[in-house]
Write a protein that holds these residues in place. Sequence first.
Motif, PDB file in Angstrom:
ATOM      1  N   PHE A 100     -12.175  14.291  -2.158  1.00  0.00           N
ATOM      2  CA  PHE A 100     -11.123  13.971  -2.080  1.00  0.00           C
ATOM      3  C   PHE A 100     -10.983  12.442  -3.679  1.00  0.00           C
ATOM      4  CE2 PHE A 100     -11.399  14.514   2.406  1.00  0.00           C
ATOM      5  CZ  PHE A 100      -9.931  15.192   2.508  1.00  0.00           C
ATOM      6  N   ALA A 101     -11.551  13.745  -4.555  1.00  0.00           N
ATOM      7  CA  ALA A 101     -10.713  13.063  -6.640  1.00  0.00           C
ATOM      8  C   ALA A 101     -11.699  11.774  -7.101  1.00  0.00           C
ATOM      9  CB  ALA A 101      -9.461  13.181  -6.469  1.00  0.00           C
ATOM     10  N   MET A 102     -13.012  11.596  -5.646  1.00  0.00           N
ATOM     11  CA  MET A 102     -13.760  10.126  -5.943  1.00  0.00           C
ATOM     12  C   MET A 102     -14.585  10.774  -6.525  1.00  0.00           C
ATOM     13  SD  MET A 102     -13.559   8.467  -2.206  1.00  0.00           S
ATOM     14  CE  MET A 102     -11.085   8.305  -1.375  1.00  0.00           C
ATOM     15  N   GLY A 103     -14.682  10.343  -7.944  1.00  0.00           N
ATOM     16  CA  GLY A 103     -15.677  10.302  -8.945  1.00  0.00           C
ATOM     17  C   GLY A 103     -15.681  10.406 -10.420  1.00  0.00           C
ATOM     18  N   SER A 104     -16.883  10.497 -10.921  1.00  0.00           N
ATOM     19  CA  SER A 104     -17.127  11.012 -12.045  1.00  0.00           C
ATOM     20  C   SER A 104     -17.413  12.297 -13.026  1.00  0.00           C
ATOM     21  CB  SER A 104     -17.123   9.876 -12.961  1.00  0.00           C
ATOM     22  OG  SER A 104     -16.779   8.429 -12.705  1.00  0.00           O
ATOM     23  N   SER A 105     -18.870  12.842 -12.074  1.00  0.00           N
ATOM     24  CA  SER A 105     -19.223  13.755 -12.082  1.00  0.00           C
ATOM     25  C   SER A 105     -18.421  15.331 -11.712  1.00  0.00           C
ATOM     26  CB  SER A 105     -20.164  13.784 -11.866  1.00  0.00           C
ATOM     27  OG  SER A 105     -20.334  13.504 -10.948  1.00  0.00           O
ATOM     28  N   ASP A 147      -5.139  12.147 -11.792  1.00  0.00           N
ATOM     29  CA  ASP A 147      -5.564  11.186 -12.525  1.00  0.00           C
ATOM     30  C   ASP A 147      -5.210   9.758 -11.620  1.00  0.00           C
ATOM     31  OD1 ASP A 147      -5.950   9.121 -14.418  1.00  0.00           O
ATOM     32  OD2 ASP A 147      -6.470  10.307 -16.092  1.00  0.00           O
ATOM     33  N   THR A 148      -6.235   8.847 -11.102  1.00  0.00           N
ATOM     34  CA  THR A 148      -5.790   7.831 -10.250  1.00  0.00           C
ATOM     35  C   THR A 148      -7.111   6.794 -11.303  1.00  0.00           C
ATOM     36  OG1 THR A 148      -6.206   8.809  -8.152  1.00  0.00           O
ATOM     37  CG2 THR A 148      -6.244   7.007  -8.270  1.00  0.00           C
ATOM     38  N   GLY A 149      -7.944   6.951 -11.545  1.00  0.00           N
ATOM     39  CA  GLY A 149      -8.893   6.292 -12.893  1.00  0.00           C
ATOM     40  C   GLY A 149      -9.383   6.939 -13.565  1.00  0.00           C
ATOM     41  N   GLY A 150      -8.841   7.836 -14.270  1.00  0.00           N
ATOM     42  CA  GLY A 150      -9.256   8.791 -15.439  1.00  0.00           C
ATOM     43  C   GLY A 150     -10.053   9.966 -15.104  1.00  0.00           C
ATOM     44  N   SER A 151      -9.673  10.294 -14.013  1.00  0.00           N
ATOM     45  CA  SER A 151     -10.124  11.301 -13.937  1.00  0.00           C
ATOM     46  C   SER A 151      -9.280  12.627 -14.234  1.00  0.00           C
ATOM     47  CB  SER A 151      -9.305  12.189 -12.035  1.00  0.00           C
ATOM     48  OG  SER A 151     -10.524  11.206 -11.027  1.00  0.00           O
ATOM     49  N   ILE A 152      -8.774  12.908 -15.429  1.00  0.00           N
ATOM     50  CA  ILE A 152      -7.832  13.507 -16.511  1.00  0.00           C
ATOM     51  C   ILE A 152      -8.992  13.860 -17.357  1.00  0.00           C
ATOM     52  CG2 ILE A 152      -5.984  14.937 -17.255  1.00  0.00           C
ATOM     53  CD1 ILE A 152      -3.943  14.573 -14.562  1.00  0.00           C
ATOM     54  N   ALA A 282     -11.701  -4.450  -9.481  1.00  0.00           N
ATOM     55  CA  ALA A 282      -9.987  -4.650  -8.929  1.00  0.00           C
ATOM     56  C   ALA A 282      -9.427  -2.717  -8.822  1.00  0.00           C
ATOM     57  CB  ALA A 282      -8.722  -4.957  -9.913  1.00  0.00           C
ATOM     58  N   TYR A 283      -9.917  -2.410  -9.126  1.00  0.00           N
ATOM     59  CA  TYR A 283      -9.688  -0.978  -9.253  1.00  0.00           C
ATOM     60  C   TYR A 283     -10.504  -0.496  -7.947  1.00  0.00           C
ATOM     61  CZ  TYR A 283     -10.063   4.139  -9.178  1.00  0.00           C
ATOM     62  OH  TYR A 283     -10.358   5.594  -9.211  1.00  0.00           O
ATOM     63  N   TYR A 284     -11.644  -0.895  -7.576  1.00  0.00           N
ATOM     64  CA  TYR A 284     -13.108  -0.886  -6.810  1.00  0.00           C
ATOM     65  C   TYR A 284     -12.467  -1.377  -5.661  1.00  0.00           C
ATOM     66  CZ  TYR A 284     -14.588   3.142  -9.009  1.00  0.00           C
ATOM     67  OH  TYR A 284     -14.788   4.709  -9.791  1.00  0.00           O
ATOM     68  N   LEU A 285     -11.591  -2.163  -5.641  1.00  0.00           N
ATOM     69  CA  LEU A 285     -10.886  -3.102  -4.571  1.00  0.00           C
ATOM     70  C   LEU A 285      -9.624  -2.718  -3.659  1.00  0.00           C
ATOM     71  CD1 LEU A 285     -11.425  -6.120  -4.920  1.00  0.00           C
ATOM     72  CD2 LEU A 285     -12.351  -4.879  -2.837  1.00  0.00           C
ATOM     73  N   ARG A 333     -18.566   5.935   1.637  1.00  0.00           N
ATOM     74  CA  ARG A 333     -18.556   4.524   1.270  1.00  0.00           C
ATOM     75  C   ARG A 333     -16.765   3.595   0.381  1.00  0.00           C
ATOM     76  NH1 ARG A 333     -21.350   6.389  -2.705  1.00  0.00           N
ATOM     77  NH2 ARG A 333     -23.233   5.584  -2.407  1.00  0.00           N
ATOM     78  N   ARG A 334     -15.789   4.857   0.830  1.00  0.00           N
ATOM     79  CA  ARG A 334     -15.385   4.135  -0.152  1.00  0.00           C
ATOM     80  C   ARG A 334     -13.986   3.753   1.139  1.00  0.00           C
ATOM     81  NH1 ARG A 334     -13.311   5.925  -6.035  1.00  0.00           N
ATOM     82  NH2 ARG A 334     -15.671   6.640  -6.418  1.00  0.00           N
ATOM     83  N   ILE A 335     -13.801   4.569   2.260  1.00  0.00           N
ATOM     84  CA  ILE A 335     -13.622   4.039   3.498  1.00  0.00           C
ATOM     85  C   ILE A 335     -13.983   2.877   3.663  1.00  0.00           C
ATOM     86  CG2 ILE A 335     -13.058   4.571   6.115  1.00  0.00           C
ATOM     87  CD1 ILE A 335     -12.996   7.918   4.855  1.00  0.00           C
ATOM     88  N   ASN A 400     -18.125   4.888 -15.821  1.00  0.00           N
ATOM     89  CA  ASN A 400     -17.093   6.004 -16.611  1.00  0.00           C
ATOM     90  C   ASN A 400     -16.068   5.582 -17.250  1.00  0.00           C
ATOM     91  OD1 ASN A 400     -19.215   8.171 -16.771  1.00  0.00           O
ATOM     92  ND2 ASN A 400     -20.015   7.464 -15.292  1.00  0.00           N
ATOM     93  N   ASP A 401     -15.552   4.493 -16.240  1.00  0.00           N
ATOM     94  CA  ASP A 401     -13.914   4.582 -15.758  1.00  0.00           C
ATOM     95  C   ASP A 401     -12.939   3.284 -16.428  1.00  0.00           C
ATOM     96  OD1 ASP A 401     -14.348   7.153 -13.732  1.00  0.00           O
ATOM     97  OD2 ASP A 401     -14.511   5.463 -12.456  1.00  0.00           O
ATOM     98  N   VAL A 402     -14.591   2.862 -17.205  1.00  0.00           N
ATOM     99  CA  VAL A 402     -13.878   1.549 -17.821  1.00  0.00           C
ATOM    100  C   VAL A 402     -13.172   1.819 -18.553  1.00  0.00           C
ATOM    101  CG1 VAL A 402     -15.716   1.037 -19.223  1.00  0.00           C
ATOM    102  CG2 VAL A 402     -15.103  -0.996 -18.967  1.00  0.00           C
TER     103      VAL A 402
END
Length: 451
Positions: A100-105, A147-152, A282-285, A333-335, A400-402
Amino acid sequence: AYLDRIDAVDGAINAFLHVNTDEALLVAAEVDKARSDGDTLHPLAGVPIAVKDLIVTKGQPTTAGSKILEGWQSPYDATVVKKLRAAKMPILGKTNLDEFAMGSSTEHSAYGPTRNPWDLDRIPGGSGGGSAAAVAAFEAPLALGTDTGGSIRQPGAVTGTVGVKPTYGGVSRYGAIAMASSLDQIGPVSRTVLDSALLHEVIGGHDPHDSTSLTDPVGALVEAARMGQVEGMRIGVIKELQGEGYQAGVLTRFSESLELLRSAGAEVVEVSCPNFRYALGAYYLIMPSEASSNLAKYDGVRFGLRVVPEGTPTIERVMGATRAAGFGDEVKRRIILGTYALSAGYYDAYYGSAQKVRTLIQRDFAAAFEQADVLISPTAPTTAFKLGEKIDDPLAMYLNDVATIPANMAGIPGLSLPGGLADEDGLPVGIQLLAPARKDARLYRVGAVLE
Ligand code: GLN
């Protein structure tokens, strides 16, 4: 040729979750025939493309990298996919991603990680690591990401490819499986800035199926990329997105990019965005809050997996068993995080505060864009890290998404392009350009100079 290349290398890279050989060859043959008949074709007709498996395609599986959607097929095409088909671009298949596009790796994919073509022991970034790795490994000339937080952009940075997050609303989200709806955006992945501009023009534009879709025309992006000119432009270096936490080799290549822009006639200035330090928090909320709501529809009834537990199969028990078996750890975790942040009594303290931070970030950008036409930073603080290195440490992964997250929080467009290789490890470094909303063309104009 691309299908052969996939055959030869994808066993090692795992960029594709599904390869659609028959359909791709069929479309290619149609293009050949149309060409020999002298028909007018779209400039990208016959150019193959890979599609992130978060974007729905009729007649092919879409998994979102999750077991919960294994075997599911969409009854309709995403708007962007319709546009690819209309341009007669053969769709090679669907690419791997973090669930579900949750991650950086891409390590959070339920179908095994994708490997970085530069070094198979390293991550290709995420969540769109499959699309970036496919392009980097010459398995596809073009790909689509989300791209939601950097995924592209972050996968682009660590694989030495170009990735663009368009202005929010610039590309239809209809048919992109929602992660965090107020942040998600579909965009191009390619080897060159011009290629991304060509693809961006194909997928962009208004769509009545997406209520957040802008009504503006997509703009002269290809023209901007061909022009490639920065003379007299002001480029703002974001003070807060460099220094501590950034790898030395990343910063060296970054300074060289600034030099290059100066020598091409740009004025390089420093801008400050003090509220960026709160962006990640704020993003991770906001992101988990929206995701917890978006993912409520995977109930074992409407889509994909259904697990019926032993004993009385009440709706609650079927739902619980399906979600327990179907979702991976990061999604759970995110849910949990998002559900907590949205719950009565906490909503104002968490979600409400995060929304306020979002406004402050938008104001930082507005002030910065008074001093500069385009902003610049490294795309990611480091080059590709080793598989397994951060998998047990969610906070290290989130860091990684900073540099990429602020653009999503403000809805502005961003482009990452290769800035050379870091001295210490010989791995690709990404340079990020940011422009005001609806000014995507500026990214291509500046990007083409840096390339
Ligand atoms: N890495 C970020 C996250 O895990 C970005 C994800 C994305 O852009 N889809 O949330």
